[in-house]
Design an enzyme around this catalytic site. Structure first.
Site, short mmCIF file in Angstrom:
data_model
loop_
_atom_site.label_atom_id
_atom_site.label_comp_id
_atom_site.label_asym_id
_atom_site.label_seq_id
_atom_site.Cartn_x
_atom_site.Cartn_y
_atom_site.Cartn_z
N GLU A 160 0.28 22.51 15.63
CA GLU A 160 0.65 21.65 16.04
C GLU A 160 0.19 20.50 15.81
OE1 GLU A 160 -1.55 21.33 19.93
OE2 GLU A 160 -0.75 23.11 20.56
N GLU A 266 2.12 32.01 23.33
CA GLU A 266 1.19 31.26 24.29
C GLU A 266 2.25 31.03 25.40
OE1 GLU A 266 -0.61 27.69 22.94
OE2 GLU A 266 -1.08 28.59 20.87
C1 GLA Z 1 -2.05 25.13 22.79
C2 GLA Z 1 -3.26 25.80 22.09
C3 GLA Z 1 -4.01 27.21 22.10
C4 GLA Z 1 -4.57 26.90 23.69
C5 GLA Z 1 -3.67 25.98 24.56
C6 GLA Z 1 -4.14 25.63 25.80
O1 GLA Z 1 -1.24 25.73 23.05
O2 GLA Z 1 -2.40 26.30 20.28
O3 GLA Z 1 -4.76 27.00 21.13
O4 GLA Z 1 -5.40 25.89 22.95
O5 GLA Z 1 -3.10 25.27 24.08
O6 GLA Z 1 -5.30 26.68 25.69
#
Ligand code: GLA
Length: 374
Positions: A160, A266
């Site tokens: 991120e 994710e």
């Molecule tokens: C982001 C992070 C993850 C997690 C998610 C939500 O996407 O990369 O590690 O924290 O948020 O839990």
């Protein structure tokens, strides 16, 4: 519809397999069908897991992970503040268990995440000198990636780092070290983890055209500066209404065309209202709870199960269409009760974002995803 005979058989079989007390000591007894076998020719399928899922022999979560998945990602235990809370202080217990569990079950083990501005140890946030930060980053990456060299198959090296418009996020790393922090982090990770370990950039809303183009520009600059970046993790925190399949498809194609492997990381699909038009997974955002915002506190109505199943079917159809570009699909959480979406962006809601319900039973969405591989 065309799935009817298979679904009928599947429900019978799945109700048995999901409830069967398969023991963790007998992975050879893993029954078909399972996601990892159904999609074996296409991509890896996995889940983000927590220590509670592997600590206790016989737990339903552990059995489910062993049966369904061939790749695992640690939900929190390898984040900086957990694994390296103070300089030179490391908590290896849970990470060691996680890696061992992956090895014992022949899984593709993903490390998450070496460098991220969130869930970052306080000591890192106080550093203002570029050289000191570089030294601290190297110490962290050397220790963590180095410890699991040859055992962790791939790392989310940086998480991120971008804004939605594709510019660099003003993270503590960026403010102190400038954009070079990215290239540095990947070079350090390669050195510590070795040439066999895959190295990824992971972010949310990677389907957003501005962010997508900014990501490709950034990754290409890093490559030009000598960093090895094997792939892009497209965090797949979706809702039942968006993003559109077309938008996701264009991004998958763009990353692949630029020479990056694509991981759908994710994956979850929120079914709850989101009136602030909140997009992505900026975990610093939080809002008020209310009955309107938590419409399904007891169970998900059949009509919504169908909407969710439709959405998952569309997503996996897309993933299958681009299986030549996609290496892995990882769900963020083991079952609905475990998902972070019960607590974000509003605390104490009841969400239903995964394929497996709170009792570890397959949902209609699971059936639909399995049905695509008949
Ligand atoms: C982001 C992070 C993850 C997690 C998610 C939500 O996407 O990369 O590690 O924290 O948020 O839990």
């Amino acid at each position: 519809m065309h799935l009817l005979p298979r679904v009928t058989l599947g429900i019978l079989c799945l109700s048995l397999t999901f409830c069967a007390p398969s023991t963790p000591d007998a992975p050879d007894a893993v029954p078909d069908p399972a996601l990892k076998t159904a999609y074996a020719e296409d991509f890896l399928v996995g889940s983000a897991i927590a220590p509670k899922h592997i600590d206790t022999i016989g737990m339903r979560g552990k059995n489910l992970i062993m049966r369904e998945y061939n790749t695992i990602t640690p939900e929190n235990i390898m984040k900086w503040e957990e694994i390296n809370p103070e300089p030179e202080v490391f908590d290896w217990t849970e990470p060691d268990n996680f890696v061992q569990f992956g090895e014992d079950n022949d899984m593709f083990v993903v490390g998450h995440a070496l460098v991220w501005h969130s869930q970052l140890s306080a000591y890192m946030q106080e550093i203002t000198d570029p050289e000191l930060m570089r030294t601290a980053m190297k110490a962290h990456i050397d220790a963590v990636a180095g410890r699991y060299k040859g055992r962790i198959d791939a790392w989310d090296v940086v998480n991120e780092a971008l804004n939605e418009d594709g510019t660099m996020r003003e993270s503590v790393f960026f403010k102190v070290m400038g954009e070079d922090f990215m290239t540095e982090a990947f070079k350090m990770a390669e050195e510590a983890a070795g040439p066999e370990t895959e190295l990824y950039y992971n972010d949310y809303n990677m389907w957003n055209a501005d962010k997508r183009d900014g990501a490709i520009r950034m990754l290409n600059r890093m490559r030009a500066n000598g960093a090895r970046i094997d792939g892009v993790g497209m965090q797949a925190h979706y809702s039942i209404v968006g993003p559109s399949i077309d938008t996701i498809e264009q991004a998958i194609a763009a990353y692949a065309a630029a020479g990056y492997q694509v991981m759908m990381t994710e994956l979850d699909v929120t079914v709850l209202p989101n009136p602030w038009d909140l997009e992505g997974a900026e975990i610093s955002q939080n809002f008020e709870n209310s009955p309107f915002m938590n419409p399904f506190p007891e169970s998900l109505p059949d009509s919504m199960q169908t909407v969710l199943a439709d959405r998952y079917e569309d997503l996996f159809e897309l993933y299958l269409k681009h299986a030549d570009k996609i290496k892995r699909v990882t769900f963020w959480g083991v079952n609905d009760g475990h998902s972070w979406l019960n607590g974000w962006p509003i605390t104490d809601r009841t969400n239903y974002p995964l394929l497996v319900d709170r009792e570890y039973a397959p949902k209609p969405a699971y059936e639909r995803v399995m049905g695509l591989r008949d």
